[in-house]
Design an enzyme around this catalytic site. Structure first.
Site, PDB file in Angstrom:
ATOM      1  N   CYS A  36       5.410  16.494  19.709  1.00 47.92           N
ATOM      2  CA  CYS A  36       4.283  17.281  19.176  1.00 47.92           C
ATOM      3  C   CYS A  36       3.146  17.839  20.226  1.00 47.92           C
ATOM      4  O   CYS A  36       2.902  18.898  19.959  1.00 47.92           O
ATOM      5  CB  CYS A  36       3.679  16.834  17.899  1.00 47.92           C
ATOM      6  SG  CYS A  36       4.694  16.575  16.452  1.00 47.92           S
ATOM      7  N   SER A  86      14.819 -12.997 -21.305  1.00 45.60           N
ATOM      8  CA  SER A  86      13.756 -12.402 -20.670  1.00 45.60           C
ATOM      9  C   SER A  86      13.469 -10.893 -21.302  1.00 45.60           C
ATOM     10  O   SER A  86      12.620 -10.246 -20.580  1.00 45.60           O
ATOM     11  CB  SER A  86      13.912 -12.275 -19.551  1.00 45.60           C
ATOM     12  OG  SER A  86      15.079 -11.626 -18.931  1.00 45.60           O
ATOM     13  N   THR A 133      19.385 -13.550 -10.366  1.00 47.88           N
ATOM     14  CA  THR A 133      19.178 -12.433 -11.360  1.00 47.88           C
ATOM     15  C   THR A 133      20.285 -11.691 -11.806  1.00 47.88           C
ATOM     16  O   THR A 133      20.239 -11.169 -13.024  1.00 47.88           O
ATOM     17  CB  THR A 133      18.266 -11.562 -10.655  1.00 47.88           C
ATOM     18  OG1 THR A 133      16.577 -12.314 -10.416  1.00 47.88           O
ATOM     19  CG2 THR A 133      17.702 -10.241 -11.402  1.00 47.88           C
ATOM     20  N   GLU A 172       2.576  18.943  12.682  1.00 42.55           N
ATOM     21  CA  GLU A 172       1.828  19.728  13.911  1.00 42.55           C
ATOM     22  C   GLU A 172       2.736  20.961  14.151  1.00 42.55           C
ATOM     23  O   GLU A 172       2.499  21.993  14.286  1.00 42.55           O
ATOM     24  CB  GLU A 172       1.600  18.731  14.803  1.00 42.55           C
ATOM     25  CG  GLU A 172       0.484  17.711  14.660  1.00 42.55           C
ATOM     26  CD  GLU A 172       1.590  16.529  14.363  1.00 42.55           C
ATOM     27  OE1 GLU A 172       1.005  15.353  15.372  1.00 42.55           O
ATOM     28  OE2 GLU A 172       2.496  16.164  13.774  1.00 42.55           O
ATOM     29  N   THR A 203      12.818 -16.795  -5.951  1.00 40.16           N
ATOM     30  CA  THR A 203      12.604 -15.939  -4.884  1.00 40.16           C
ATOM     31  C   THR A 203      11.271 -15.485  -4.557  1.00 40.16           C
ATOM     32  O   THR A 203      10.955 -15.379  -3.458  1.00 40.16           O
ATOM     33  CB  THR A 203      13.358 -14.564  -5.304  1.00 40.16           C
ATOM     34  OG1 THR A 203      14.832 -14.904  -5.591  1.00 40.16           O
ATOM     35  CG2 THR A 203      13.297 -13.342  -4.434  1.00 40.16           C
ATOM     36  N   LEU A 213      19.298  -1.994 -11.067  1.00 43.05           N
ATOM     37  CA  LEU A 213      18.151  -1.807 -10.286  1.00 43.05           C
ATOM     38  C   LEU A 213      18.164  -0.157  -9.654  1.00 43.05           C
ATOM     39  O   LEU A 213      17.970   0.091  -8.537  1.00 43.05           O
ATOM     40  CB  LEU A 213      18.428  -2.734  -8.982  1.00 43.05           C
ATOM     41  CG  LEU A 213      18.123  -4.053  -9.184  1.00 43.05           C
ATOM     42  CD1 LEU A 213      18.161  -4.730  -7.792  1.00 43.05           C
ATOM     43  CD2 LEU A 213      17.057  -4.531  -9.811  1.00 43.05           C
ATOM     44  N   HIS A 259       7.782  17.741  12.406  1.00 42.01           N
ATOM     45  CA  HIS A 259       6.613  17.102  12.284  1.00 42.01           C
ATOM     46  C   HIS A 259       5.735  18.026  11.723  1.00 42.01           C
ATOM     47  O   HIS A 259       5.764  19.088  11.921  1.00 42.01           O
ATOM     48  CB  HIS A 259       6.122  16.165  13.348  1.00 42.01           C
ATOM     49  CG  HIS A 259       6.736  14.992  13.612  1.00 42.01           C
ATOM     50  ND1 HIS A 259       6.355  14.239  14.839  1.00 42.01           N
ATOM     51  CD2 HIS A 259       7.892  14.648  13.168  1.00 42.01           C
ATOM     52  CE1 HIS A 259       7.579  13.091  14.785  1.00 42.01           C
ATOM     53  NE2 HIS A 259       8.475  13.399  13.732  1.00 42.01           N
ATOM     54  N   TRP A 303      12.776  -7.952 -23.941  1.00 42.55           N
ATOM     55  CA  TRP A 303      12.011  -7.811 -22.974  1.00 42.55           C
ATOM     56  C   TRP A 303      10.684  -8.150 -23.139  1.00 42.55           C
ATOM     57  O   TRP A 303      10.014  -8.073 -24.043  1.00 42.55           O
ATOM     58  CB  TRP A 303      11.826  -6.041 -22.929  1.00 42.55           C
ATOM     59  CG  TRP A 303      13.304  -5.486 -22.605  1.00 42.55           C
ATOM     60  CD1 TRP A 303      13.896  -4.676 -23.433  1.00 42.55           C
ATOM     61  CD2 TRP A 303      13.969  -5.334 -21.281  1.00 42.55           C
ATOM     62  NE1 TRP A 303      15.065  -4.360 -22.768  1.00 42.55           N
ATOM     63  CE2 TRP A 303      14.991  -4.535 -21.381  1.00 42.55           C
ATOM     64  CE3 TRP A 303      13.482  -5.774 -20.163  1.00 42.55           C
ATOM     65  CZ2 TRP A 303      15.800  -4.169 -20.416  1.00 42.55           C
ATOM     66  CZ3 TRP A 303      14.389  -5.283 -19.104  1.00 42.55           C
ATOM     67  CH2 TRP A 303      15.500  -4.549 -19.251  1.00 42.55           C
ATOM     68  N   CYS A 323       2.284  12.804  18.577  1.00 44.89           N
ATOM     69  CA  CYS A 323       3.264  12.075  19.238  1.00 44.89           C
ATOM     70  C   CYS A 323       3.628  12.668  20.533  1.00 44.89           C
ATOM     71  O   CYS A 323       3.603  13.804  20.768  1.00 44.89           O
ATOM     72  CB  CYS A 323       4.584  11.848  18.375  1.00 44.89           C
ATOM     73  SG  CYS A 323       5.596  13.357  18.230  1.00 44.89           S
TER      74      CYS A 323
END
Length: 367
Positions: free
Chosen positions: A85, A169, A197, A53, A302, A205, A51, A171, A76
């Protein structure tokens, strides 16, 4: 800006550097100061790493004794992937701690401050608290509600269409807007789409060379096929297929799940209500998989599902200067809609940005 504000601002700037690599952890920066001199600084770089710190203390060594520690989030007190920490702070001999906000994590909330004060270390909380909350708004929702922060992204024409009446679609928005979306994908943990889709666009993706997020496919009837591009080596990130829980009683479905599992594809089930997924339950399951930021990139059905169930935190609509027309053209948000304008969902914290010839309108939903 006084001295304390100056150094807390530095912690916020440092914390920002961890944006792409620390999820589901918060972004944290730390600065150690003696007098007017910075003796060390650090930020949380990756999940499982030290972390901020602890790293700043390690870099400072013996020079940390008697120093002031500035940090944008309460240190923490519990042990997770790394040691607490607070223990490192106590052992280092730091005299004072200044932090922007308390940790919303129930395991730590206020306990870090309490333990430090018990060890006679002065603690001040609340410097630039608003800015610190804004920086880690994703973490705050994830850790307090056990749900990812949900962003709904749409690319539509000026008249609100995402495809023509024939389904074309590509573009609607510009190449510049699509590059912007690829950068956005690299910031999130997962992207979610509906199976329609895949059937219409067969997407990869990916984020085009940057960090690729997990892919989540809503597929109540388990129609998706292994040959889809989203499951190929060109789209290497983990894929999760969400099917209706009622399908688990069918032998052919169980055999298909085994085939997907052999390819490293995770298939999970979710209950449905009135033919629709209980998306709240799904989000909690995704949070259990340490998905803290989710990008919705599906079609109108969706989008409507998440909006109607009140589960969208932020919207990002990319609007192209095209008019498609036609009552049968595909709209960006389907579903049952509303009867009166006063029932419409409204945004706050609205931003408007021109990207090439397109306009990006984004904002947080008022829930």
């Amino acid at each position: 800006m006084n001295r304390h504000e100056f150094f807390i601002r530095k912690t916020l700037d440092l914390a920002e550097k961890g944006r792409y690599n620390v999820s589901p952890n918060p972004m944290v920066g730390a600065v150690l100061v003696k007098g007017k001199k910075v003796i060390s600084s650090a930020y949380h770089k990756r999940v499982g790493g030290l972390h901020a710190e602890a790293m700043a203390i390690k870099k400072a060594g013996k020079r940390a004794r008697g120093a002031d520690l500035y940090v944008n989030l309460e240190p923490c007190v519990h042990k997770g992937r790394t040691p607490a920490c607070v223990d490192a702070i106590v052992q280092s001999g730091i005299k004072r701690v200044f932090c922007a906000m308390k940790d919303p994590n129930p395991l730590n909330n206020g306990l870090g401050v309490k333990k430090l004060r018990k060890k006679n270390i002065s603690v001040k909380v609340g410097i630039f608290e608003k800015e610190a909350l804004a920086l880690n708004h994703v973490f705050v929702k994830y850790i307090t509600k056990n749900m990812p922060f949900v962003i709904l992204k749409m690319a539509e024409s000026l008249d609100g269409k995402i495809a023509t009446k024939t389904g074309d679609s590509k573009w609607i928005t510009s190449d510049m807007s699509r590059r912007y979306v690829h950068r956005l994908r690299s910031e999130v943990d997962a992207i979610l789409i509906g199976v329609n889709t895949i059937e219409k666009d067969n997407p990869l993706l990916t984020s085009r060379g940057q960090k690729n997020p997990i892919k989540v496919i809503l597929d109540p009837d388990f129609k998706v096929q292994l040959r889809s591009r989203i499951f190929t080596k060109k789209s290497p990130a983990l894929s999760i297929v969400v099917i209706g829980k009622n399908k688990l009683s069918r032998k052919d479905v169980l055999e298909k799940i085994k085939g997907f599992s052999r390819k490293g594809i995770l298939v999970i089930s979710c209950i449905r209500k009135k033919g629709l997924f209980d998306l709240s339950t799904l989000l909690k399951e995704l949070a259990d998989l340490e998905i803290s930021r989710l990008l919705i990139e599906g079609g109108g059905k969706t989008a409507a599902g998440f909006l109607e169930q009140g589960l969208v935190d932020r919207v990002m609509f990319f609007i192209s200067p095209l008019i498609i027309g036609g009552k049968d053209a595909v709209t960006s948000v389907e579903g049952s809609g509303i009867d009166r304008i006063k029932q419409a969902l409204r945004l706050k914290n609205i931003g408007i940005k021109q990207i090439g010839q397109d306009i990006l309108i984004n904002g947080d939903l008022i829930n």
